[in-house]
Design an enzyme around this catalytic site. Structure first.
Site, PDB file in Angstrom:
ATOM      1  N   ASP A 411      63.658  53.436  87.567  1.00 41.33           N
ATOM      2  CA  ASP A 411      62.339  52.880  87.843  1.00 41.33           C
ATOM      3  C   ASP A 411      61.371  54.047  88.008  1.00 41.33           C
ATOM      4  O   ASP A 411      61.789  55.205  88.120  1.00 41.33           O
ATOM      5  CB  ASP A 411      62.419  52.028  89.124  1.00 41.33           C
ATOM      6  N   THR A 413      57.828  53.811  89.994  1.00 33.53           N
ATOM      7  CA  THR A 413      57.147  53.803  91.279  1.00 33.53           C
ATOM      8  C   THR A 413      58.159  53.803  92.420  1.00 33.53           C
ATOM      9  O   THR A 413      58.998  52.921  92.523  1.00 33.53           O
ATOM     10  CB  THR A 413      56.233  52.575  91.391  1.00 33.53           C
ATOM     11  N   ARG A 922      55.489  47.922  80.971  1.00 37.28           N
ATOM     12  CA  ARG A 922      55.161  46.514  81.163  1.00 37.28           C
ATOM     13  C   ARG A 922      56.402  45.624  81.122  1.00 37.28           C
ATOM     14  O   ARG A 922      56.394  44.551  80.523  1.00 37.28           O
ATOM     15  CB  ARG A 922      54.169  46.041  80.091  1.00 37.28           C
ATOM     16  N   ASN A 951      62.459  44.569  92.902  1.00 43.83           N
ATOM     17  CA  ASN A 951      62.405  44.296  91.463  1.00 43.83           C
ATOM     18  C   ASN A 951      63.416  45.117  90.674  1.00 43.83           C
ATOM     19  O   ASN A 951      63.566  44.908  89.469  1.00 43.83           O
ATOM     20  CB  ASN A 951      60.993  44.575  90.931  1.00 43.83           C
TER      21      ASN A 951
END
Length: 1300
Positions: A411, A413, A922, A951
């Site tokens: 990931d 962030t 995205r 997530n």
């Protein structure tokens, strides 16, 4: 207690089962039925709050534990052989002796299970007897009871800092705003406080449990911690909806609330926390799967050897001329036929040679992994002082997989970045404003801030200037620049229409001739501005103050003239520089973004408008803001926005479930009534708050969210459906968003919508109906949100900086040099993601970047076909035989969905495996897990996923190894992971050092274990050729058992825990060494069989040299077997000595201790055991052997001859064709300075290979302050993301200076 018939009990049990299985439950208060027998209780069918997590009971422990252990096939195999040994016709030795090994293994495992279950029992008893407060109708008050006494339908009172005993529907709190704060660290690991509210429609200042007469209708229990469907039906049939925001979960702790009263809806094992308590997950490592295959080969080998022995016994009996005297018939004088005897001998040999299947291997592997985990978790380099946390190992059985990783999925962030947000820029009504103050304080640490939903959306809307003119005539075209920057550069500040300073704001603006059709380049002018002001910094943390400095103002008209002469460039047309210099005393920064330039179409040309907004000085403010305010936010983004608003005078003073209080720069306080909050969800990608304006009484909806989600609500992404000023605002804002993304900033859009009273009333009815629904509740709630979030008016956008973590570029470079392909899967815009890619060195300047973005599947197919064809053609070109293009793929979520479709999946995987790095933008959480699964299954590679948020959970669980980072987004990823680290940089040592060590140690130990058992058991097999395949052993049975259980068990375990083939320093300096574990690694099919053949050779030598030495002598069977046992011990231990790479004191102690233990035990056994194994007699055998010089000569010659081939092979291989590991071991022997120089020269020599990037110039700063260049010529947004599709292939090769 009244007697009830069995039929009534059965009928009641069936009713209870049906009641528990219903999708909806109707619950009523227990108070009217207090004191009645259980059969008359309305909620009697639901379980009590007592829990039981133990697996066994005292009476049934032994049978249940044995049943569980027999789920392992190895245990069944050895127990079966032990039972088989009790059959007289097939037994190989004393039946009792055969039971010893398996009984020891089963007993140790049973003791471990009993201890664990006893600890669970103690924990259950402690929890069940925890005191709590339950309301009693008889006593008219809350009485102290135990957790185990709580029942569904009770009213429970929880005071501050107490743990919630069951799942409670919140009905009352001591807070005047009817809220209760809870901490859910026991459930999801998050330490931030969460807010729970009383069920809407039941808000009463005074709550009496006896007056509650409603029916609570709720869903069947489930393990979803984030969703709950329920409504309370009042006596008048009115329904009050409730969700997870009104549910206090068992295990949570009440904070900052004096007390709360709730209605028990779920108790005991039906609570959400208990339903989520699934225990540890079990994963099988790649090495374990290979091990199981080799065990099968060993079984086949065992059966083959036994078949040879059975056939040999048959032929031997057939060849006998008569019946020898040692073949004793049974009581009836009958002898078995040779064929039947051969059949029996097959099973006898299985019993005799059973140790060919290593019974202790699995136990040894578990011990080795525990030891490895101990060293990993105690590594000080993996300890983070800032968070006071160390690495956590949650999956105890896959440590060796860390050394075989081929793909890393990360990931962005919070994983690559700090997730500590700094407010940098914003665009308001088409005008762009930078926040320069944050430039001075980039090193300030951000705090964990929590902000309730709706804070920012409302506050930023106010901050954007909505309805501001009525309170101070504040001009909208303003630039956010803070006074008081010490010696900093400042933009030219002018005002076309001077404003009064009524509100305490310093306002200046400038406007060039709007009819000027020439694009001009704006130049910056340095100035020192006078004034005494408090500097404000917009971090996701409390503000930092700077001592004021005196500055001087210069003539504004001179600056305007100079600016107009040099203006003429759009803000995105810049050549960014990657290197900036910061010092403690000054800040020198080139603003390549040109924020002062705003391109605005007016006729055929552009107008240049530059504005500035200054934070007011303390002397100008009517009411000084409180500097002691500290905000709590659900995300760092929201905290950064709120602090940014506070920096410019818009201060959030209070937030309750029903209101928001904001102080304006003039000192006036406004209280906005909050009508509803439309929370964020991953489908809408936005959140909204509906408020009533305190002055105009209008209903206003403020929305903030992802730019692409917001822009679609305006019409189209580029606002073609809008007209006039709105269209220009949307186009300019989109232009700024693209520029923010290229700067690597996180972007958000903010909008507003005025809702009429009629529309609000109609919508409110639908909203309440959706909140009270049970079926399809989430869909109905989302539909009501979407219904209101239409025809929004764009206010502006924000750009927030999220800086890279420390040493991220270095870590990614090391992983790539180690042969690991790194993928980054993020939900950010492609421009932002690519910028991050360059900053963290996932992408390099000379890379061939393929940017894929398309809207149709046909286009996607064409792109894949064309790109694959070009890449394949490059590889097939004879001129490119020794070269490999550095290809990077950038793909957005929409294109990725099409590329992962069944018909395009193979082509996408083929392209992706040819790329050195892949950047997916995205993407949704489901797409992340889908990508990991596809790559793992199609390419058959070992994958690792690393993330820090909820997530990322799907991606973490889909990979072979999941790693969670304990960052700013809670602990969901950590709790779902196999390993948990606190910084991304720790991944480097975890994989390159500990992963390599764990894999090589365990792989070599397993191979050695197989070799050891085969070499020893073959001694018995060779002896069968000289005893008529009768199943006779020339070694005492007890010594055979001790040989594997004691004499040779500790050295391989020590070998698997402590061996170190290469030092950590060299492994980190030369990451390419990690490649030895990838793919087949060291545990290969060929390696296994070479060790087995070597074991056969050594067993032949160890058997036949003593056999030939004692040939034609009169020694007895045990006198012949004792030298064989001793030679085998020396050979097996010295074989391990050859394999050990690093000797320590522990190695010497264990190796010499094993030899000493052998002689002590054997001598003692020979001295005291006269008839331990009748009719044989091992008395004084070893003592006699040790008095014979021939014994020592045989041991020496046999050991040397047995180990000579292996030793010679090692010498020749390491001298002629040394492997990288051998070269690295030579490197370890050098001094530190010589080793460093050697590493530099070696890497330089291999510069044309995978390590060439180590010779690049100084990498970009890991801070996203540096604007990484997306492409060499900075293509526009249209070039990056076309209307139909975009396939940009960009290659750049810089000519670097040669230093002589």
């Amino acid at each position: 207690m009244t007697w009830r018939s069995p039929l009534a009990l059965m009928r009641d049990a069936l009713r209870g089962q049906r009641a528990r299985e219903k999708d909806l439950r109707n619950l009523v208060s227990n108070l009217p039925y207090e004191g009645l027998e259980k059969a008359k209780q309305p909620n009697r069918h639901f379980p009590s709050n007592a829990i039981k997590t133990t697996k066994y009971t005292l009476l049934l422990f032994i049978p249940m534990n044995l049943f569980e252990q027999f789920h392992r096939l190895a245990n069944i195999y050895f127990v079966g052989l032990a039972i088989l040994n009790f059959i007289p016709v097939v037994n190989a030795f004393q039946p009792e002796v055969a039971l010893i090994p398996i009984c020891v293994i089963l007993s140790l495992t049973a003791l471990k299970d009993a201890w664990e279950d006893f600890r669970r029992y103690q924990s259950d008893r402690k929890l069940n007897n925890t005191p709590c407060l339950i309301y009693s109708r008889k006593e008219k008050q809350f009485m102290e009871r135990r957790w185990k006494d709580v029942r569904v339908g009770d009213f429970v009172k929880v005071v501050c800092n107490e743990i919630v005993p069951a799942d409670l529907l919140l009905l009352h709190t001591s807070d005047p705003n009817s809220v209760c704060h809870i901490e859910t660290a026991n459930l999801d690991g998050e330490t931030n406080l969460k807010q729970r509210t009383v069920v809407s429609g039941l808000l009463n200042s005074e709550f009496e449990p006896e007056s509650f007469s409603g029916i609570v209708v709720c869903e069947k229990p489930n393990n979803n911690l984030n969703h709950f469907k329920c409504y309370v039906e009042k006596p008048d049939k009115e329904r009050a909806g409730a969700g997870i925001e009104s549910l206090l979960l068992r295990g949570c702790t009440v904070r900052n609330t004096d007390h709360a009263v709730g209605f028990v809806v779920y108790a005991g094992h039906e609570t959400k926390s208990m339903l989520n308590n699934n225990g540890p997950r079990y994963k099988r490592s790649k090495l374990e799967r290979k091990l199981n295959i080799d065990v099968i080969f060993c079984v086949i080998l065992l059966f083959t050897m036994c078949l040879v022995g059975a056939l040999g016994h048959f032929l031997w009996l057939q060849a006998l001329p008569g019946i020898p005297p040692y073949l004793v018939p049974d009581s009836s004088g009958h002898l078995d036929s040779p064929s039947l005897s051969g059949f029996y001998m097959f099973f006898t040999l299985i019993i005799l040679l059973q140790i060919l299947i290593p019974i202790s291997l699995y136990v040894s592997i578990e011990l080795v992994k525990i030891g490895q985990i101990f060293f990993v978790t105690n590594d000080t380099d993996l300890f983070d002082e800032e968070t006071d946390s160390r690495i956590q190992c949650k999956a105890l059985n896959i440590t060796e997989d860390l050394g075989q990783i081929e793909y890393v999925f990360s990931d962005k962030t919070g994983t690559l970045t700090e997730n500590k947000m700094v407010f940098r820029r914003c665009s308001i009504m088409g005008t762009e404003y930078p926040h320069k103050e944050n430039v001075c304080f980039r090193s300030v640490h951000c705090w964990d801030i929590l902000l309730l939903p709706g804070f920012c959306s409302h506050l930023i809307s106010q901050y954007f200037g909505i309805s501001i003119n009525a309170y101070g005539a504040i001009h909208k075209s303003i630039r956010l620049a803070v006074l008081g920057e010490p010696e900093s550069e400042e933009e030219v500040i002018f005002d076309q229409r001077p404003q009064s300073l009524q509100t305490g704001w310093s306002l200046d603006a400038e406007d060039t001739n709007p009819r000027d059709t020439t694009q001009r380049r704006g130049s910056r002018h340095r100035s020192k501005v006078t004034g005494i002001a408090q500097s404000d910094v917009a971090f996701s943390s409390p503000l930092v103050s700077v001592s004021p400095r005196s500055c001087h103002s210069t003539n504004l008209l001179e600056r305007l003239s100079s600016l107009v002469k040099n203006s003429g460039s759009s803000c995105c047309k810049r050549k960014p520089e990657r290197n900036r210099t910061f010092s403690e005393s000054s800040v020198v920064e080139e603003d390549h973004f040109h924020p002062s330039v705003k391109m605005e179409r007016n006729g055929g040309g552009y107008g240049l408008q530059t504005c500035s907004l200054h934070a007011a000085s303390q002397s100008d403010k009517a009411v000084a803001p409180s500097d002691n305010l500290r905000y709590e936010a659900e995300s760092p983004d929201e905290a950064a926005l709120v602090y940014a608003a506070k920096a410019y005078g818009f201060i959030l003073l209070a937030r309750t479930p029903d209101s928001v209080t904001v102080r304006l720069p003039s000192g006036e306080d406004l209280v906005f009534k909050v009508l509803d909050t439309l929370t964020f969800d991953s489908n809408r990608k936005r959140m909204s708050v509906l408020v009533q304006h305190p002055i105009t009484k209008e209903y206003v909806l403020y929305t903030k969210g992802a730019d692409y989600a917001i822009m679609e609500l305006l019409g189209t992404p580029y606002a073609e459906a809008l007209s006039g000023k709105q269209k220009n605002t949307a186009a300019d804002t989109q232009h700024h968003l693209d520029c923010y993304a290229k700067e690597g900033l996180r972007t958000l859009c903010v909008t507003k919508k005025v809702v009429s009273a009629k529309v609000y009333e109609s919508w409110s009815v639908d909203r309440q109906r959706a909140l009270a629904a049970i079926d399809n509740k989430e869909e109905l709630i989302m539909d009501t949100a979407v219904q209101l979030e239409t025809n929004l008016s764009l206010l502006g956008a924000t750009g927030i900086e999220d800086r890279l973590q420390e040493n991220v570029p270095d870590t990614i470079m090391a992983l790539r040099e180690a042969g690991i392909q790194v993928w980054v899967l993020t939900g950010d815009k492609p421009e932002t993601a690519v910028n991050i890619g360059y900053a963290c060195r996932l992408l390099e300047e000379e890379d061939l970047v393929i940017n894929m973005s398309c809207r149709s599947k046909i286009t996607c197919t064409s792109i894949l076909d064309c790109t694959l064809e070009e890449v394949r053609r490059y590889g097939e070109d004879p001129r490119n035989v020794d070269t490999c293009p550095d290809i990077a793929l950038v793909i957005d979520g929409r294109t990725l969905t099409m590329a992962l479709s069944p018909d395009l999946q193979e082509r996408f995987v083929d392209l992706a495996k040819r790329c050195r790095s892949v950047l997916c933008c995205r993407v949704t959480p489901l797409q992340k897990s889908r990508v990991v699964k596809v790559i793992r299954e199609k390419l058959k590679v070992m994958t690792l996923a690393v993330g820090d948020g909820a997530n990322d959970v799907n991606m973490i669980q889909a990979a072979d190894i999941g790693i969670g980072i304990s960052g700013q987004e809670g602990m969901q990823a950590v709790m779902a992971s196999d390993f948990a680290i606190s910084r991304f940089r720790h991944l480097k040592k975890l994989l390159l050092v500990h992963g390599h060590w764990c894999y090589t140690r365990l792989a070599n130990m397993i191979i050695y274990f197989f070799y050891k058992n085969v070499a020893y058991v073959n001694l018995l097999f060779w002896y069968q050729f000289f005893c008529g395949f009768s199943g006779t052993a020339m070694i005492d049975y007890w010594l055979m058992i001790f040989f594997n259980l004691f004499f040779t068990s500790a050295p391989p375990i020590m070998f698997g825990i402590m061996d170190k083939d290469v030092s950590a320093e060299v492994l980190l300096g030369v990451p390419e060494l990690y490649r030895t574990g990838q793919g087949a690694g060291e545990y290969k099919f060929s390696t296994f069989w070479v060790s087995i053949l070597d074991a056969f050779y050594q067993s032949l030598v160890c058997f036949f040299i003593p056999y030939l030495a004692y040939q034609d002598s009169d020694i007895d069977i045990f006198t012949f077997g004792t030298p064989l046992n001793t030679i085998s011990l020396f050979t097996i231990l010295l074989h391990l000595s050859i394999e050990i790479k690093a000797w320590t004191v522990v190695h010497w102690v264990i190796m010499l201790g094993s030899v000493a233990l052998y002689f002590v035990v054997t001598l003692a056994y020979s001295a005291i055991c006269v008839t331990c194994n009748p009719p044989s007699n091992p008395y004084w055998i070893l003592q006699s052997q040790m008095a014979d010089p021939m014994f020592y000569l045989i041991c020496l010659i046999s050991t040397v001859v047995a180990l000579l081939p292996r030793y010679t092979f090692h010498v020749m291989r390491n001298s002629i064709t040394p492997s990288p590991i051998v070269q690295a071991r030579h490197l370890d022997r050098l001094d530190h300075s010589e080793r460093e120089q050697w590493i530099k020269e070696w890497r330089s020599f291999r510069g044309g290979g995978q390590v060439k990037r180590s010779r690049l110039s100084t990498p970009p700063s890991p801070s996203l302050e540096t604007p990484a260049d997306l492409f060499p010529e900075s293509p526009t947004t249209a070039e990056i993301m076309g209307d139909d599709f975009t396939l940009n292939v960009i290659s750049e090769n810089y000519q670097r200076p040669v230093h002589t």
